[in-house]
Design an enzyme around this catalytic site. Structure first.
Site, PDB file in Angstrom:
ATOM      1  N   ASN A   1      45.067 -59.631  -8.491  1.00 29.13           N
ATOM      2  CA  ASN A   1      44.144 -59.270  -7.596  1.00 29.13           C
ATOM      3  C   ASN A   1      42.823 -60.440  -7.700  1.00 29.13           C
ATOM      4  OD1 ASN A   1      43.291 -57.999 -10.008  1.00 29.13           O
ATOM      5  ND2 ASN A   1      41.997 -56.428  -9.054  1.00 29.13           N
TER       6      ASN A   1
ATOM      7  N   PRO B   1      49.679 -65.405 -16.498  1.00 32.49           N
ATOM      8  CA  PRO B   1      49.185 -64.678 -15.088  1.00 32.49           C
ATOM      9  C   PRO B   1      50.437 -63.951 -14.641  1.00 32.49           C
ATOM     10  CG  PRO B   1      49.357 -66.974 -15.273  1.00 32.49           C
ATOM     11  CD  PRO B   1      50.199 -66.868 -16.337  1.00 32.49           C
ATOM     12  N   ALA B   2      49.861 -62.861 -13.617  1.00 30.43           N
ATOM     13  CA  ALA B   2      50.775 -62.348 -12.811  1.00 30.43           C
ATOM     14  C   ALA B   2      51.730 -62.969 -12.311  1.00 30.43           C
ATOM     15  CB  ALA B   2      49.981 -61.605 -11.858  1.00 30.43           C
ATOM     16  N   SER B   3      53.062 -62.625 -12.037  1.00 28.27           N
ATOM     17  CA  SER B   3      54.038 -63.683 -11.418  1.00 28.27           C
ATOM     18  C   SER B   3      54.177 -63.964 -10.054  1.00 28.27           C
ATOM     19  CB  SER B   3      55.538 -63.138 -12.107  1.00 28.27           C
ATOM     20  OG  SER B   3      55.463 -61.780 -11.674  1.00 28.27           O
TER      21      SER B   3
ATOM     22  N   GLU C   1      41.389 -53.659 -19.800  1.00 31.51           N
ATOM     23  CA  GLU C   1      40.513 -53.547 -18.768  1.00 31.51           C
ATOM     24  C   GLU C   1      41.492 -52.922 -17.520  1.00 31.51           C
ATOM     25  OE1 GLU C   1      37.438 -53.646 -18.630  1.00 31.51           O
ATOM     26  OE2 GLU C   1      37.018 -55.143 -20.550  1.00 31.51           O
ATOM     27  N   LEU C   2      41.332 -51.475 -17.159  1.00 30.87           N
ATOM     28  CA  LEU C   2      42.525 -50.882 -16.418  1.00 30.87           C
ATOM     29  C   LEU C   2      42.018 -50.497 -15.009  1.00 30.87           C
ATOM     30  CD1 LEU C   2      43.910 -49.148 -19.589  1.00 30.87           C
ATOM     31  CD2 LEU C   2      44.644 -51.250 -18.720  1.00 30.87           C
TER      32      LEU C   2
ATOM     33  N   CYS D   1      39.184 -53.676  -9.112  1.00 27.63           N
ATOM     34  CA  CYS D   1      39.383 -52.443 -10.001  1.00 27.63           C
ATOM     35  C   CYS D   1      37.739 -52.213  -9.778  1.00 27.63           C
ATOM     36  CB  CYS D   1      39.489 -53.324 -11.341  1.00 27.63           C
ATOM     37  SG  CYS D   1      38.372 -54.618 -11.718  1.00 27.63           S
TER      38      CYS D   1
ATOM     39  N   GLU E   1      43.889 -43.708  -8.281  1.00 26.90           N
ATOM     40  CA  GLU E   1      43.128 -44.928  -7.850  1.00 26.90           C
ATOM     41  C   GLU E   1      43.564 -45.595  -6.479  1.00 26.90           C
ATOM     42  OE1 GLU E   1      44.285 -48.827 -10.084  1.00 26.90           O
ATOM     43  OE2 GLU E   1      42.092 -49.292  -9.678  1.00 26.90           O
TER      44      GLU E   1
ATOM     45  N   GLU F   1      34.392 -57.108 -21.538  1.00 30.57           N
ATOM     46  CA  GLU F   1      34.207 -58.607 -21.035  1.00 30.57           C
ATOM     47  C   GLU F   1      32.872 -58.714 -20.428  1.00 30.57           C
ATOM     48  OE1 GLU F   1      37.544 -59.159 -18.409  1.00 30.57           O
ATOM     49  OE2 GLU F   1      38.817 -59.432 -20.152  1.00 30.57           O
TER      50      GLU F   1
HETATM   51  P1  NDP Z   1      50.086 -54.565 -13.785  1.00 34.62           P
HETATM   52  O1  NDP Z   1      49.900 -53.894 -14.718  1.00 34.62           O
HETATM   53  O2  NDP Z   1      51.380 -54.388 -12.903  1.00 34.62           O
HETATM   54  O3  NDP Z   1      50.239 -56.186 -14.218  1.00 34.62           O
HETATM   55  C1  NDP Z   1      49.088 -56.777 -14.699  1.00 34.62           C
HETATM   56  C2  NDP Z   1      49.745 -58.155 -15.463  1.00 34.62           C
HETATM   57  O4  NDP Z   1      50.670 -57.330 -16.764  1.00 34.62           O
HETATM   58  C3  NDP Z   1      50.626 -58.800 -14.916  1.00 34.62           C
HETATM   59  O5  NDP Z   1      50.482 -60.172 -15.558  1.00 34.62           O
HETATM   60  C4  NDP Z   1      51.984 -58.379 -15.052  1.00 34.62           C
HETATM   61  O6  NDP Z   1      53.205 -59.301 -15.122  1.00 34.62           O
HETATM   62  C5  NDP Z   1      51.936 -57.763 -16.531  1.00 34.62           C
HETATM   63  N1  NDP Z   1      52.906 -56.833 -17.069  1.00 34.62           N
HETATM   64  C6  NDP Z   1      53.685 -56.164 -16.177  1.00 34.62           C
HETATM   65  N2  NDP Z   1      54.481 -55.207 -17.077  1.00 34.62           N
HETATM   66  C7  NDP Z   1      54.124 -55.528 -18.368  1.00 34.62           C
HETATM   67  C8  NDP Z   1      54.754 -55.009 -19.605  1.00 34.62           C
HETATM   68  N3  NDP Z   1      55.539 -54.104 -19.878  1.00 34.62           N
HETATM   69  N4  NDP Z   1      54.125 -56.097 -20.732  1.00 34.62           N
HETATM   70  C9  NDP Z   1      53.221 -56.848 -20.559  1.00 34.62           C
HETATM   71  N5  NDP Z   1      52.652 -57.320 -19.462  1.00 34.62           N
HETATM   72  C10 NDP Z   1      53.181 -56.737 -18.280  1.00 34.62           C
HETATM   73  O7  NDP Z   1      48.892 -54.611 -12.853  1.00 34.62           O
HETATM   74  P2  NDP Z   1      48.517 -55.105 -11.241  1.00 34.62           P
HETATM   75  O8  NDP Z   1      49.054 -56.527 -11.212  1.00 34.62           O
HETATM   76  O9  NDP Z   1      49.152 -54.232 -10.417  1.00 34.62           O
HETATM   77  O10 NDP Z   1      46.978 -55.065 -11.349  1.00 34.62           O
HETATM   78  C11 NDP Z   1      46.518 -54.337 -10.523  1.00 34.62           C
HETATM   79  C12 NDP Z   1      45.636 -53.062 -11.464  1.00 34.62           C
HETATM   80  O11 NDP Z   1      44.665 -53.861 -12.481  1.00 34.62           O
HETATM   81  C13 NDP Z   1      44.994 -51.981 -10.950  1.00 34.62           C
HETATM   82  O12 NDP Z   1      45.152 -50.865 -11.424  1.00 34.62           O
HETATM   83  C14 NDP Z   1      43.409 -52.365 -11.305  1.00 34.62           C
HETATM   84  O13 NDP Z   1      42.558 -51.292 -11.196  1.00 34.62           O
HETATM   85  C15 NDP Z   1      43.406 -53.089 -12.450  1.00 34.62           C
HETATM   86  N6  NDP Z   1      42.381 -54.038 -12.781  1.00 34.62           N
HETATM   87  C16 NDP Z   1      41.592 -53.641 -13.644  1.00 34.62           C
HETATM   88  C17 NDP Z   1      40.576 -54.466 -13.795  1.00 34.62           C
HETATM   89  C18 NDP Z   1      39.313 -54.395 -14.974  1.00 34.62           C
HETATM   90  O14 NDP Z   1      38.669 -55.008 -15.282  1.00 34.62           O
HETATM   91  N7  NDP Z   1      39.618 -53.103 -15.344  1.00 34.62           N
HETATM   92  C19 NDP Z   1      40.123 -55.506 -12.932  1.00 34.62           C
HETATM   93  C20 NDP Z   1      41.140 -55.917 -12.110  1.00 34.62           C
HETATM   94  C21 NDP Z   1      42.261 -55.273 -11.895  1.00 34.62           C
HETATM   95  P3  NDP Z   1      53.869 -59.276 -13.473  1.00 34.62           P
HETATM   96  O15 NDP Z   1      53.312 -59.797 -12.497  1.00 34.62           O
HETATM   97  O16 NDP Z   1      55.005 -60.326 -14.069  1.00 34.62           O
HETATM   98  O17 NDP Z   1      54.643 -57.947 -13.312  1.00 34.62           O
END
Ligand code: NDP
Length: 479
Positions: free
Chosen positions: A148, A172-174, A246-247, A280, A382, A459
């Protein structure tokens, strides 16, 4: 094709495979990245571990100089990186540019802190001895970031890690790797020793487990979904690796009956619709006092319908691009449908746009709902898209109780002219941040991080830097 930066070299995946990256506005391919494997993760972590002793021993002023230089390099590529980000993520180009510039600002901020880490002098009972504390870098960091805000969330980890003397492997995200990879290449060209900054690309599902359970990793900094965070926490326990998580969030906004309604609706609109709601920190539930509810709903609905024009990320008048993926749009649609089925009223949006120019992208309009059941999906989950429920409350007690009735605790805000109400909200809302009469913008200087299932660790601010160090006690006795 983009590559990975491992040990100072740009390389492809050892398995030779790639993953396509697509434009969310039309589904067209905009590039490829290496599909990294466990061997690539091994190589990146080995490079980071090799570079660690010299980087950790480098004086903070020297690390700062390199980071200042890196900020200049980042400024040089802002337009190029912003274009890649808009293409792969879907956000308007102007917003992508702000995000790219934020990387340079973040480098500057933490460069300024790199030589300011210090310890304490602690007197002990025995007059022939005293204690001091020193801060040591935690070591090799793995940073995993979502799609995002790929650049800012990467910089939030990279910059304090570098300033503290840690080396890092970024994943980074794929679906949004291209802008990050280009930014990292520019930053690395400032002259960081090989192995200090590394990237691996690939599917989190495939290489995530290796990354987070690898014995060479000293800290994992993760931003993403709560469910992924929980899994990472579990796997990190294998080597007792520290984690910063950070979830997800479901930030409440409280609008009291003495609020400046114009200001509150402006903050609610930016807070909910910026980045097509895929943030987020975002206004995800609105609790408005009965007396001003009709006025607030009318003005907010007006803004949502008229001010948040959806469109292609490169059109000058676009305020909201497409959602990032089809899954993302399906999810928001399903959450809205669930509320409507159970009696909610749609005040704005609520249906994907029908015009042909939107047919190929994952577009969804700014959507506002009232009369949303409190046990519906929108109220309890969410909502990671441009849709928001408005709830009517009678007083602050009810607003705070309902605001806190969630597993999340990331951001929160209140609009009131009464400082006593503002103070109560600040003290009683379960969140890492409370804004009073202001839009939800995170500041470099203020620590940011959630409570409850929004994660833990900070952070931004000096607290972020400290999170990449370990405080060690030393006793000095007169010999
Ligand atoms: P994901 O958890 O799906 O993915 C985040 C990252 O984790 C990606 O790089 C992903 O790789 C990787 N990943 C996926 N599966 C695994 C695994 N089993 N082990 C290790 N890494 C893995 O989140 P989203 O990309 O969908 O992001 C959206 C979420 O992030 C929302 O819930 C949002 O609220 C939260 N968020 C929180 C923030 C904060 O600061 N609290 C800020 C911004 C977002 P790949 O892309 O290859 O799947």
């Amino acid at each position: 094709m983009a590559q990975m930066l491992i040990g100072g070299q740009l390389v492809g995946a050892q398995g030779g495979k790639t993953i396509p990256v697509r434009n969310p506005a039309n589904g067209e391919s905009v590039g490829d990245i290496p599909r990294g494997t466990a061997s690539d993760v091994d190589a990146a972590l080995a490079a980071a571990a090799k570079a660690l002793p010299a980087w950790a021993a480098m004086p903070g002023t020297k690390r700062a100089q390199l980071m200042h230089q890196a900020a200049l390099k980042m400024h040089e590529v802002v337009d190029e990186v912003a274009k890649l980000l808009a293409l792969e993520q879907g956000k308007p180009l102007a917003h992508a540019k702000i995000e790219a510039e934020r990387v340079a600002e973040n480098l500057e901020y933490f460069a300024g802190l790199a030589d300011k880490l210090r310890g304490d002098y602690i007197p002990l009972d025995d007059p022939a001895k005293f204690g001091i504390t020193i801060r040591r870098p935690v070591g090799v960091v793995v940073a995993i970031t979502p799609w995002n805000f790929p650049l800012t969330l990467m910089a939030n980890k990279l910059c304090p890690a570098l300033a503290a003397g840690c080396t890092i492997v970024l994943k980074p995200a794929s679906t949004t790797p291209l802008a990050t990879q280009r930014a990292i290449e520019a930053i690395a060209s400032a002259g960081f020793p090989a192995g200090v900054i590394n990237t691996v690309h690939g599917s989190g599902g495939e290489i995530g487990d290796v990354l987070v359970s690898h014995p060479r990793v000293n800290k994992i900094a993760f931003t993403g979904q709560t469910e992924t965070g929980k899994r990472i926490m579990q796997l990190a326990s294998k080597n007792v690796t520290r984690v910063t998580l950070e979830l997800g969030g479901s930030d409440p906004m409280i609008v009291c009956d003495d609020a400046d309604i114009r200001r509150a609706t402006a903050a609610a609109a930016i807070g909910r619709f910026f980045n097509a709601g895929q943030a987020c920190l975002a206004v995800k539930r609105i609790f408005v006092f009965e007396k001003v509810a009709q006025e607030f709903m009318a003005k907010f609905t007006d803004r949502a319908s008229k001010e948040w024009k959806i469109g292609d990320q490169f059109a000058a008048d676009t305020k909201m691009g497409p959602l990032h993926t089809e899954t993302q749009r399906n999810e928001v649609e399903a959450q809205v449908a669930d509320a409507v089925k159970r009696g909610a009223k749609v005040l704005a949006g609520g249906e994907r746009p029908a015009a042909p120019e939107y047919a190929k992208g994952w577009y969804y309009p700014a959507t506002v709902l009232s009369d949303v059941p409190e046990d519906s999906r929108m109220a309890t989950e969410e909502v990671f898209g441009p849709a928001v429920p408005i709830f009517i409350v009678t007083d602050l007690d009810e607003a705070i109780a309902k605001a806190n009735a969630t597993v999340y605790g990331l951001g929160s805000s209140i609009f009131t002219k009464d400082m006593a109400k503002a103070r109560r909200a600040a003290e009683q809302l379960d969140a890492g941040y409370t804004w009073v009469n202001d839009i939800q913008v995170a500041y470099d200087q203020l620590p940011f991080g959630g409570v409850k299932q929004s994660g833990y660790g900070k952070e931004h601010g000096i607290e972020a830097l400290e999170g990449y160090t370990d405080k060690k006690s030393v006793v000095l006795a007169s010999g």
